[in-house]
Every structure is written in structure tokens, then in C-alpha cells.
Design a protein around this motif. Structure first.
Motif, PDB file in Angstrom:
ATOM      1  N   LEU A 148       4.188  41.606  36.834  1.00 55.64           N
ATOM      2  CA  LEU A 148       5.309  42.501  36.327  1.00 55.64           C
ATOM      3  C   LEU A 148       5.155  42.236  34.801  1.00 55.64           C
ATOM      4  N   GLY A 149       4.807  43.865  33.851  1.00 57.12           N
ATOM      5  CA  GLY A 149       4.713  43.743  32.808  1.00 57.12           C
ATOM      6  C   GLY A 149       3.841  44.544  33.010  1.00 57.12           C
ATOM      7  N   ALA A 150       2.838  43.904  33.849  1.00 54.31           N
ATOM      8  CA  ALA A 150       1.270  44.345  33.922  1.00 54.31           C
ATOM      9  C   ALA A 150       0.898  44.929  34.671  1.00 54.31           C
ATOM     10  N   LEU A 151       1.693  45.297  35.301  1.00 55.02           N
ATOM     11  CA  LEU A 151       0.603  46.173  36.637  1.00 55.02           C
ATOM     12  C   LEU A 151       2.403  46.492  37.457  1.00 55.02           C
ATOM     13  N   PRO A 152       2.208  47.582  37.543  1.00 59.96           N
ATOM     14  CA  PRO A 152       3.789  48.596  37.853  1.00 59.96           C
ATOM     15  C   PRO A 152       4.296  48.134  39.471  1.00 59.96           C
ATOM     16  N   MET A 153       5.984  48.387  39.356  1.00 61.43           N
ATOM     17  CA  MET A 153       6.115  47.465  40.939  1.00 61.43           C
ATOM     18  C   MET A 153       8.219  48.331  41.224  1.00 61.43           C
ATOM     19  N   LEU A 181      12.631  38.760  44.056  1.00 58.97           N
ATOM     20  CA  LEU A 181      11.579  39.228  43.511  1.00 58.97           C
ATOM     21  C   LEU A 181      12.427  38.622  41.606  1.00 58.97           C
ATOM     22  N   ALA A 182      10.975  37.505  41.918  1.00 58.03           N
ATOM     23  CA  ALA A 182      12.025  37.034  40.388  1.00 58.03           C
ATOM     24  C   ALA A 182      10.804  36.294  39.150  1.00 58.03           C
ATOM     25  N   ALA A 183      11.080  36.947  38.023  1.00 56.40           N
ATOM     26  CA  ALA A 183       9.932  36.496  37.124  1.00 56.40           C
ATOM     27  C   ALA A 183      10.467  36.595  35.549  1.00 56.40           C
ATOM     28  N   GLN A 190       5.405  39.844  30.289  1.00 58.20           N
ATOM     29  CA  GLN A 190       7.037  41.060  29.848  1.00 58.20           C
ATOM     30  C   GLN A 190       7.569  40.764  27.901  1.00 58.20           C
ATOM     31  N   LEU A 191       6.546  39.868  27.546  1.00 59.25           N
ATOM     32  CA  LEU A 191       6.685  39.954  26.364  1.00 59.25           C
ATOM     33  C   LEU A 191       7.718  38.846  25.594  1.00 59.25           C
ATOM     34  N   ALA A 192       8.952  38.716  26.331  1.00 57.60           N
ATOM     35  CA  ALA A 192      10.430  37.882  25.823  1.00 57.60           C
ATOM     36  C   ALA A 192       9.856  36.812  25.491  1.00 57.60           C
ATOM     37  N   ALA A 193      11.310  35.938  25.639  1.00 58.38           N
ATOM     38  CA  ALA A 193      11.148  34.902  25.405  1.00 58.38           C
ATOM     39  C   ALA A 193      11.387  33.550  26.467  1.00 58.38           C
ATOM     40  N   GLU A 194      10.572  32.638  26.500  1.00 60.23           N
ATOM     41  CA  GLU A 194      11.330  31.005  27.908  1.00 60.23           C
ATOM     42  C   GLU A 194      12.388  31.513  28.267  1.00 60.23           C
ATOM     43  N   GLY A 195      13.319  31.220  28.989  1.00 64.33           N
ATOM     44  CA  GLY A 195      14.307  30.815  29.533  1.00 64.33           C
ATOM     45  C   GLY A 195      14.861  32.053  30.255  1.00 64.33           C
TER      46      GLY A 195
END
Length: 226
Positions: free
Chosen positions: A25-30, A40-42, A48-53
Motif C-alpha cells: 500500500l502506497g506503492a501499488l494501487p488498491m 485491511l491493515a497497513a 506510505q512515507l509516514a512515521a511508525e506507530g
């Protein structure tokens, strides 16, 4: 993976389809509806280029009764009669899965990252990533590496191994040259995103040419350094 085929298989047999999408998710369309995904969980810290947590969590309307909230708190319980009412009547919608105060800074970061990815466009991101991986794959193969990812390439994760060497040592030597990879299952995992380009692939391959004359890649790795 053939997500739509798996989703169709599950729907025909009334199987709950839960998808861990962190590696795509973030690399491939869904399209969760088209793919028949129930849950779905990610986490946001990879593609997605965000922070952990801070993660994305989706539950379809048809699966909501099958996936009860794991926790109860002040935010996901209805409190028409006051906060000391413990009837445990959950809110409808996504709020039922959020029991308390959210990590606001992380949510803001994830929101900004999703906005950036949306601006670039999912198909543009996908094609750019696959093109970069294909260029890297050809460069690795020309240098005697074995491509251990299934072909044709369908994701942004490219795994390859150099026969006679240790992937952990190779990853360490690349890191010393400013290239971040990950040793996984005897291979080196490369994961270029849409902001990586052919120029960076060329620099990576030049680094591998330098490493290729380093006899230390055939030594036992110092595990304390990883």
C-alpha cells in the motif's frame, strides 16, 4: 499477489478476507471493494512515507459485525447518559475501532504523506517503481546476481543474491556507501520508491562494483554490527 482472485475465492466460500497490505500500500494501487477485501491493515512507515506507530485500518460494512472492537474506551463508546454508563454500545463506522485519544502528530504526518502520494498519482507511482526495479534487476543480473523475486516483477520489492557471498555483509557494505537495503532470507532486498531514479540506480551499481573487489563480502559477518 492476485488479490482479486483471492477475494473472489473467499467470497464464494464466505471466508473473511483479511489483508496485511504493509508491503504494497502506497506503492501499488488498491481498490478494496473491487478486490473483495473485508479487512485491511497497513502501518504508515513503509511505502506510505509516514512515521511508525500510525496505521491505516479498514473494515468493510459487510464484515463489521464479524470484527468487533478489540478495546473499549471513552471515544468509541456512546455516552448519551454519561461517562459512567458501561453499556458498551459502540459508535458506528470507523470510530468504533478507536478507543481513546489518537497520536495526533502521527495522524497529521500520515495525512500529509497520503496527500503527497495522491498528488503524484497511484498509477504514476506504480509505473515509476516498476521501471526503476526493472532497471536495477537488469544491472544486477549483468553483474552475476541471481534475481530471487518472482518474475515478471509486480511489486516494489526486488530481492537478489550474489552467489558465494553473505547478504548481511553485502547490505552492510552498501550501507557504508550510503545505500540502505535489507538482508532477507539469504538475499538483499531493494525497495525503490517513486522518488528514486535511474541516476540513483547507476550509483548503486557503481557501489556494487566497488564492493565486488572487496574480499570481506565472503567473510562471516559480525552480527553485533547489524
Amino acid at each position: 499477489y492476485p488479490i482479486e482472485d483471492i477475494g473472489r475465492f473467499c467470497r464464494e466460500r464466505r471466508i473473511l478476507f483479511v489483508l496485511d497490505a504493509i508491503q504494497g500500500l502506497g506503492a501499488l494501487p488498491m481498490d478494496v471493494e473491487k478486490a473483495g477485501v473485508d479487512v485491511l491493515a497497513a502501518d504508515g512507515h513503509k511505502w506510505q512515507l509516514a512515521a511508525e506507530g500510525c496505521a491505516l485500518f479498514y473494515v468493510s460494512d459487510r464484515a463489521r459485525d464479524l470484527v468487533p472492537p478489540a478495546f473499549a474506551g471513552w471515544w468509541n463508546i456512546k455516552h448519551e447518559r454519561g461517562y459512567l454508563d458501561y453499556a458498551l454500545e459502540f459508535h458506528e463506522g470507523a470510530r468504533r475501532y478507536e478507543p481513546g485519544t489518537l497520536p495526533t502528530a502521527n495522524v497529521a504526518g500520515l495525512s500529509a504523506a497520503i496527500s503527497l502520494l495522491s498528488e503524484a498519482g497511484p498509477e504514476t507511482i506504480r509505473s515509476r517503481i516498476l521501471e526503476t526495479c526493472e532497471t536495477l534487476k537488469n544491472g544486477l543480473a549483468a553483474r552475476g546476481w541471481t534475481i530471487t523475486s518472482p518474475e515478471p516483477l509486480r511489486s516494489g520489492i526486488l530481492a537478489a543474491a550474489l552467489p558465494g557471498s553473505d547478504s548481511r555483509v553485502l547490505a552492510k557494505r552498501l550501507e557504508e556507501r550510503g545505500v540502505v537495503t535489507a538482508p532477507r532470507e539469504g538475499s538483499v532486498r531493494f525497495s525503490p520508491h517513486f522518488y528514486n531514479d535511474r541516476g540513483e540506480v547507476s550509483r548503486l551499481l557503481e557501489a556494487l562494483d566497488e564492493i565486488g573487489v572487496d574480499d570481506r563480502i565472503h567473510e562471516e559477518p559480525d552480527l553485533d554490527s547489524f
